[in-house]
Design a protein around this motif. Sequence first.
Motif: not given
Length: 118
Positions: A10, A37, A39, A86-87, A89-90, A113-117
């Motif tokens: 994250l 990736r 999503a 954020p895009e 994220t995937a 998992q990669v999550t971008v807040s």
Amino acid sequence: VQLQASGGGLVQAGGSLRLSCEASERTFGSYGMGWFRQAPGKEREFVAAISWRGSTYYADSVKGRFTISRDNAKNTVYLQMNSLKPEDTAVYYCAADPMGSGADFSSWGQGTQVTVSS
């Protein structure tokens, strides 16, 4: 070839992550390698690839932000991701191309998992 991806997590928008993918194949140096990736609710898409010669290819959406590289001595391919959005994220998957060109992938890792807040 067995592939083990790691390095996801994250991160806030604008941040960086480096993904790693270690291959079990002792002839790793002759393989093309890639990152893809997927999503939620979307199809898997190409992110970047590197041929056995070191030629690199990127999706337009990541050009200038992501860098793919390889260390043949460590049987590892990397994806340095900067200026994350954020895009991005995937779930990120690494893949191996035994033909070497980085265009014909037949082996896949388990994903990280990669999550971008925002």
